[in-house]
Scaffold this motif. Structure first.
Motif, PDB file in Angstrom:
ATOM      1  N   PRO A  41      25.469 -35.222  29.125  1.00 14.79           N
ATOM      2  CA  PRO A  41      24.075 -34.815  28.962  1.00 14.79           C
ATOM      3  C   PRO A  41      23.113 -35.741  29.697  1.00 14.79           C
ATOM      4  N   ASN A  42      21.944 -35.185  29.999  1.00 17.08           N
ATOM      5  CA  ASN A  42      20.827 -35.959  30.532  1.00 17.08           C
ATOM      6  C   ASN A  42      19.720 -35.911  29.494  1.00 17.08           C
ATOM      7  N   ARG A  96      22.174 -35.414  21.920  1.00 18.68           N
ATOM      8  CA  ARG A  96      23.141 -34.754  22.816  1.00 18.68           C
ATOM      9  C   ARG A  96      24.113 -35.772  23.390  1.00 18.68           C
ATOM     10  N   VAL A  97      23.613 -36.931  23.750  1.00 18.38           N
ATOM     11  CA  VAL A  97      24.473 -37.986  24.296  1.00 18.38           C
ATOM     12  C   VAL A  97      25.497 -38.424  23.251  1.00 18.38           C
ATOM     13  N   ARG A  98      25.051 -38.615  22.024  1.00 17.20           N
ATOM     14  CA  ARG A  98      25.977 -39.023  20.959  1.00 17.20           C
ATOM     15  C   ARG A  98      27.024 -37.942  20.709  1.00 17.20           C
ATOM     16  N   ARG A 103      22.277 -26.868  32.519  1.00 16.69           N
ATOM     17  CA  ARG A 103      22.901 -27.725  33.535  1.00 16.69           C
ATOM     18  C   ARG A 103      24.344 -28.032  33.178  1.00 16.69           C
ATOM     19  N   MET A 104      24.602 -28.331  31.913  1.00 17.31           N
ATOM     20  CA  MET A 104      25.960 -28.649  31.477  1.00 17.31           C
ATOM     21  C   MET A 104      26.869 -27.425  31.563  1.00 17.31           C
ATOM     22  N   LEU A 105      26.312 -26.247  31.329  1.00 21.54           N
ATOM     23  CA  LEU A 105      27.091 -25.013  31.435  1.00 21.54           C
ATOM     24  C   LEU A 105      27.452 -24.695  32.877  1.00 21.54           C
ATOM     25  N   ARG A 106      26.458 -24.820  33.775  1.00 24.24           N
ATOM     26  CA  ARG A 106      26.618 -24.358  35.152  1.00 24.24           C
ATOM     27  C   ARG A 106      27.154 -25.422  36.092  1.00 24.24           C
ATOM     28  N   GLY A 143      24.705 -27.258  20.863  1.00 26.97           N
ATOM     29  CA  GLY A 143      24.493 -26.959  22.273  1.00 26.97           C
ATOM     30  C   GLY A 143      25.517 -27.637  23.166  1.00 26.97           C
ATOM     31  N   VAL A 144      25.795 -28.891  22.889  1.00 27.64           N
ATOM     32  CA  VAL A 144      26.779 -29.638  23.680  1.00 27.64           C
ATOM     33  C   VAL A 144      28.172 -29.029  23.508  1.00 27.64           C
TER      34      VAL A 144
END
Length: 214
Positions: free
Chosen positions: A131-132, A66-68, A143-146, A113-114
């Motif tokens: 991302p975490n 996700r980070v990448r 979390r990223m959505l909201r 997802g990202v």
């Protein structure tokens, strides 16, 4: 009325079976009711991928991916912000080069997802959240959505939803993905093709109308 593919065997799969008459969805031999709300998204993914793709330490691998994905997509944020959410997601995912690596399924899963979270926030005019990787996939995408972490009940509900829609047989988008993959194109191209099919009002449009109704 044209028969289309009615009663035509287009594929054989061990992944899932939709029994509409009986109201059953079977995921890799398990009734959906035995998985949804009882297993994590990563656990359900590992079940689907068994024998097809690496599943070891899947939560950690997806977190790093996700980070990448976020780092890869961020330079495209300004362009994506001018599009609809699905078009923005298409732009982001189309930036992934085809590769022939064992970790390609993990990279695509995380990137999808990202891309969804980024597209939703960009088209709504919100700032992006990185991302975490320490969180589960469901918790981090929510979390990223909201813009803030959800409580346990919200994360559990979102995770249950993700497991519920993890595979639905040979619908229009999965059929499109199989056609692209059958040409020996790699996963990124197949997923973009599936997203383009999902964008059509006769497929993904049904979900959009439900959201508008709600």
């Amino acid at each position: 009325m044209r028969p289309g593919l009615d009663n035509i065997i287009a594929a054989e799969t061990v992944l899932s079976h939709v029994d509409g008459e009986a109201g059953r969805l079977i995921i890799r031999g398990h009734d959906l009711e035995d998985l949804a709300g009882r297993t994590s998204f990563e656990g359900a993914t590992a079940l689907l991928w068994e024998g097809f793709a690496p599943t070891a330490s899947l939560r950690e691998a997806v977190g790093r991916a996700r980070v990448r994905a976020f780092d890869r997509f961020k330079p495209l944020a300004d362009q994506a912000a001018a599009l609809t959410a699905v078009e923005a997601m298409r732009l982001l995912l189309a930036s992934i080069a085809d590769a022939n690596r064992d970790d390609e399924p993990v990279e695509i899963l995380a990137a999808a997802g990202v891309a969804a979270a980024m597209a939703a926030r960009l088209t709504a005019g919100h700032t992006l959240l990185a991302p975490n990787p320490a969180l589960s996939h469901a918790a981090d995408i929510l979390r990223m959505l909201r813009g803030a972490e959800g409580d346990k009940s919200e994360v559990d509900a979102f995770e249950t939803y993700l497991v519920t829609v993890i595979d639905h047989g040979l619908n229009a988008s999965t059929f499109a993905a199989r056609v692209v993959a059958s040409t020996a194109a790699r996963l990124p191209s197949a997923i973009v093709g599936a997203l383009c099919a999902l964008k059509g009002p006769l497929h993904g449009g049904a979900n959009e109308e439900v959201v508008q109704m709600l």
